[in-house]
Scaffold this motif. Sequence first.
Motif, PDB file in Angstrom:
ATOM      1  N   VAL A 280       1.039  -1.167  -0.106  1.00 12.46           N
ATOM      2  CA  VAL A 280       0.009   0.046   0.081  1.00 12.46           C
ATOM      3  C   VAL A 280       0.957   1.081   0.030  1.00 12.46           C
ATOM      4  N   LEU A 281       1.002   2.018  -0.922  1.00 14.35           N
ATOM      5  CA  LEU A 281       1.602   3.111  -1.034  1.00 14.35           C
ATOM      6  C   LEU A 281       1.006   4.489  -0.370  1.00 14.35           C
ATOM      7  N   LEU A 282       1.940   5.158   0.435  1.00 10.17           N
ATOM      8  CA  LEU A 282       1.153   6.173   1.099  1.00 10.17           C
ATOM      9  C   LEU A 282       1.826   7.588   0.613  1.00 10.17           C
ATOM     10  N   TRP A 283       1.058   8.402  -0.039  1.00  5.89           N
ATOM     11  CA  TRP A 283       1.505   9.450  -0.803  1.00  5.89           C
ATOM     12  C   TRP A 283       1.619  10.699   0.030  1.00  5.89           C
ATOM     13  N   PHE A 284       3.144  10.799   0.619  1.00  6.27           N
ATOM     14  CA  PHE A 284       3.473  11.753   1.347  1.00  6.27           C
ATOM     15  C   PHE A 284       3.788  13.066   0.621  1.00  6.27           C
ATOM     16  N   ALA A 285       2.903  14.072   0.555  1.00  4.92           N
ATOM     17  CA  ALA A 285       2.900  15.005  -0.563  1.00  4.92           C
ATOM     18  C   ALA A 285       2.655  16.320   0.268  1.00  4.92           C
ATOM     19  N   SER A 286       1.537  16.958  -0.117  1.00  6.15           N
ATOM     20  CA  SER A 286       1.177  18.451   0.551  1.00  6.15           C
ATOM     21  C   SER A 286       1.120  18.191   2.025  1.00  6.15           C
ATOM     22  N   TRP A 287       0.540  17.097   2.586  1.00  5.79           N
ATOM     23  CA  TRP A 287       0.330  16.891   4.004  1.00  5.79           C
ATOM     24  C   TRP A 287       0.730  15.813   4.663  1.00  5.79           C
ATOM     25  N   LYS A 288       1.458  15.951   5.876  1.00  3.45           N
ATOM     26  CA  LYS A 288       1.720  15.047   6.774  1.00  3.45           C
ATOM     27  C   LYS A 288       1.844  15.539   8.123  1.00  3.45           C
ATOM     28  N   ASN A 289       0.750  14.551   8.894  1.00  6.93           N
ATOM     29  CA  ASN A 289       0.617  14.922  10.539  1.00  6.93           C
ATOM     30  C   ASN A 289       0.072  16.608  10.636  1.00  6.93           C
ATOM     31  N   GLY A 290      -0.540  17.224   9.732  1.00  5.05           N
ATOM     32  CA  GLY A 290      -1.024  18.364   9.908  1.00  5.05           C
ATOM     33  C   GLY A 290       0.278  19.563   9.618  1.00  5.05           C
ATOM     34  N   LEU A 291       1.037  19.079   8.827  1.00  8.42           N
ATOM     35  CA  LEU A 291       2.136  20.115   8.412  1.00  8.42           C
ATOM     36  C   LEU A 291       2.728  19.513   7.136  1.00  8.42           C
ATOM     37  N   SER A 292       3.553  20.537   6.477  1.00  9.36           N
ATOM     38  CA  SER A 292       3.992  20.072   5.268  1.00  9.36           C
ATOM     39  C   SER A 292       5.403  19.710   5.026  1.00  9.36           C
TER      40      SER A 292
ATOM     41  N   MET B 152      -8.691   3.880  -3.127  1.00  8.74           N
ATOM     42  CA  MET B 152      -7.805   5.087  -2.323  1.00  8.74           C
ATOM     43  C   MET B 152      -8.452   5.439  -1.127  1.00  8.74           C
ATOM     44  N   TYR B 153      -7.649   5.529   0.254  1.00  7.60           N
ATOM     45  CA  TYR B 153      -8.237   6.078   1.358  1.00  7.60           C
ATOM     46  C   TYR B 153      -7.455   7.087   2.036  1.00  7.60           C
ATOM     47  N   VAL B 154      -8.027   7.845   2.795  1.00  4.91           N
ATOM     48  CA  VAL B 154      -7.396   8.659   3.618  1.00  4.91           C
ATOM     49  C   VAL B 154      -7.221   8.330   5.356  1.00  4.91           C
ATOM     50  N   ASN B 155      -6.288   8.812   6.152  1.00  6.65           N
ATOM     51  CA  ASN B 155      -6.183   8.228   7.263  1.00  6.65           C
ATOM     52  C   ASN B 155      -6.282   9.516   8.437  1.00  6.65           C
ATOM     53  N   ALA B 156      -6.941   9.360   9.566  1.00  4.01           N
ATOM     54  CA  ALA B 156      -7.015  10.303  10.366  1.00  4.01           C
ATOM     55  C   ALA B 156      -6.071  10.395  11.632  1.00  4.01           C
ATOM     56  N   ALA B 157      -5.693  11.405  11.986  1.00  3.09           N
ATOM     57  CA  ALA B 157      -5.164  11.621  13.328  1.00  3.09           C
ATOM     58  C   ALA B 157      -6.150  11.640  14.378  1.00  3.09           C
ATOM     59  N   LEU B 158      -6.222  10.865  15.539  1.00  3.79           N
ATOM     60  CA  LEU B 158      -7.403  10.748  16.215  1.00  3.79           C
ATOM     61  C   LEU B 158      -6.933  11.375  17.773  1.00  3.79           C
TER      62      LEU B 158
ATOM     63  N   ARG C 191      -0.380  -5.245 -14.202  1.00  2.00           N
ATOM     64  CA  ARG C 191      -0.746  -6.479 -14.351  1.00  2.00           C
ATOM     65  C   ARG C 191      -0.418  -7.414 -13.092  1.00  2.00           C
ATOM     66  N   LYS C 192       0.530  -6.839 -12.383  1.00  2.38           N
ATOM     67  CA  LYS C 192       1.185  -7.826 -11.437  1.00  2.38           C
ATOM     68  C   LYS C 192       0.567  -7.477  -9.883  1.00  2.38           C
ATOM     69  N   HIS C 193      -0.078  -6.202  -9.895  1.00  6.51           N
ATOM     70  CA  HIS C 193      -0.954  -5.845  -8.704  1.00  6.51           C
ATOM     71  C   HIS C 193      -0.054  -6.229  -7.284  1.00  6.51           C
ATOM     72  N   THR C 194       1.187  -5.739  -7.130  1.00  5.20           N
ATOM     73  CA  THR C 194       1.801  -5.587  -6.202  1.00  5.20           C
ATOM     74  C   THR C 194       1.104  -4.599  -5.324  1.00  5.20           C
ATOM     75  N   VAL C 195       1.075  -3.516  -5.846  1.00  7.98           N
ATOM     76  CA  VAL C 195       0.419  -2.383  -5.165  1.00  7.98           C
ATOM     77  C   VAL C 195      -1.068  -2.279  -5.182  1.00  7.98           C
ATOM     78  N   ILE C 196      -1.696  -2.638  -3.946  1.00  6.14           N
ATOM     79  CA  ILE C 196      -2.900  -2.734  -3.951  1.00  6.14           C
ATOM     80  C   ILE C 196      -3.886  -1.649  -3.488  1.00  6.14           C
ATOM     81  N   MET C 197      -3.391  -0.792  -3.015  1.00  2.00           N
ATOM     82  CA  MET C 197      -4.177   0.552  -2.423  1.00  2.00           C
ATOM     83  C   MET C 197      -3.312   1.527  -2.309  1.00  2.00           C
ATOM     84  N   ILE C 198      -3.973   2.842  -2.315  1.00  2.00           N
ATOM     85  CA  ILE C 198      -3.099   3.958  -1.958  1.00  2.00           C
ATOM     86  C   ILE C 198      -3.648   4.802  -0.758  1.00  2.00           C
ATOM     87  N   GLN C 199      -2.721   5.231  -0.089  1.00  2.00           N
ATOM     88  CA  GLN C 199      -3.249   6.303   0.985  1.00  2.00           C
ATOM     89  C   GLN C 199      -2.911   7.667   0.319  1.00  2.00           C
ATOM     90  N   VAL C 200      -3.852   8.646   0.182  1.00  2.00           N
ATOM     91  CA  VAL C 200      -3.385  10.216  -0.283  1.00  2.00           C
ATOM     92  C   VAL C 200      -3.294  10.896   0.887  1.00  2.00           C
TER      93      VAL C 200
END
Length: 582
Positions: free
Chosen positions: A123-135, A317-323, A211-220
């Motif tokens: 599952v690839l985690l797209w660390f881009a504009s935001w990470k933990n409420g900062l950039s 694709m999913y998003v994760n929340a800081a709780l 075709r190989k599907h090693t990557v199965i999901m993405i966190q945006v």
Amino acid sequence: MKRGILLSSSLLFSFTLLAGEAPIGLLPPASDFDIPRLQKQGTATQLFVDGRPFLALAGELGNNSATSLDYMKPVWPQLAASKLNTVLAGVSWGQIEPAEGQFDFTIVDGIIQQARSHDLHLVLLWFASWKNGLSSYPPPWVKKDFDRFPRAQIAEGAAPWPVLTISEVPRATVKSNLSIELLTPFSDANRDADARAFAALMRHVKQIDGRKHTVIMIQVENEVGMQGDTRDHSPVANRAFAGPVPAELMDYLKRHKDTLIPEFRRVWDAAGSKTSGTWEEVFGKGIATDEIFMAWQFARYVGRVAAAGKAEYPIPMYVNAALPRTSALGDTAVTGREPGVTGYFAVGGPMDDVLDVWRAGAPQIDILSPDAYNDFADWCAKYDRSGNPLFIPESRGGPEGAARMIYTFGRHNAIGYSPMGIERAAAPDPDLTAAYDLIAQLASLISEHQGNGTMSAVMLRSPSDPPQKVPVGKYTLEAAFITPRRIAGEPPPQGNRTPAAAIFIAAGPDEYYAAGSGLTVSFAPNTPGPPLAGLATVEEGVFVKGRWVPGRRLEGDDSDEGQFLMLGSKKTIQHFTLYRYR
Ligand code: DGJ
């Protein structure tokens, strides 16, 4: 002409397949049918990989582990040995686009090849504009050009980061609006730069893995939200806040009025359930409105980024929340909690109580996921509602993690469970490995029973936890923390202190499987007929390629003379049948 190329390339492809790894770019285009996707089954949503239901027995690497192939080389065998089947790995925007428009996928290619060679999914985690409420992950050419790529601002009187979380320190406040190291979600330039890079990544992943599907999901992005204040106070944000609530959001709320998350509905109703007006006119004055306002803007932004990626390669694709750390789950900001006072919290992130806002703003996002470190069972219940599938990208490992994994798959039809920092332990974690192995054995049975009410699970964290009752099929099961028992010839019991959990599956009217540890289980019929239930047969065993292979037949001491099903300290699977009498 085109058909000729396709034919010759597929012929070439089959030769190279015979010869092993297919070179990049020669593969015929993948059909959208067999790429990883989500599919409903009863009340559950399942992840399908290679056309079959897939349970993600996962672990998340440290933030930057996957930015170096040499660092990862010794890690993969350790991960494979721990019996997980999926690894969550970060992809840094700054690393793949060091200069604007110039992409370098060497590391991404390497990570995919390495995972593939250890038969692991990603599952690839797209660390881009935001990470933990900062950039911290945008490339330098973005960070440095703050006029073109503007920042969010905290208002006069707010407390700048990081003083925020040390609540006993008097919070120094800012004298006038202050930019923080957070790309504002109100800038189209920020959004479009991120979306372009994400689209390039997804185009590339499709090319090398379609075709190989090693990557199965993405966190945006990662744990998006606003730090240091209850909303962005930059000029563009202030203009938006003073403006009308977008018709798109109002239309969604009107259409879904009867199924909105109750906490959210309460806020809207308290302000008169208006269907047009400014943010404060529609949702009232207060930080709940700030949170809804920011949630809409972050969702819009992330939704556009996800759309750009899905246009290239539409895998889930999913998003994760800081709780929040506090356990009083009722007191989310929407109902009045002050951000920061109760620790780390990113305002506007995909919290369960603004799920509707995120749905309206980011329909391309399939799942809102909790990074549930504390109050686990509560957060599972809060995110497993309103049709939101449950995927846990970050949580704990060890005995606690093992129990949580079993509970999540059995009780909440989860798509996956993933402890954070999976490679930090020197050696594979024995409890987690045993739980991964247990769920892997049961995978086809779990997938068969997800979403149709014939499966459940319990988790008891300590002996002081009261027994739990769960209806599974025609019987209600009562599970209690196992109390040490003197068994002839066995050393005196040590008293099990690790969290106990078990999954229960009704494979037939009176036929069950139970898998887990640390519990005694009793039974009562929950349909008309003879009122008492007893154990007819009990056997322990294992599943080999989905086929049950029985071991010992358990009676006498091993079922407390037939009174209980006993799942001892070692994680086991038991197959048993019940009967009724009066
Ligand atoms: C939650 C974040 O999502 C993770 O990336 C990481 O920063 C952990 N917190 C802390 O290790």
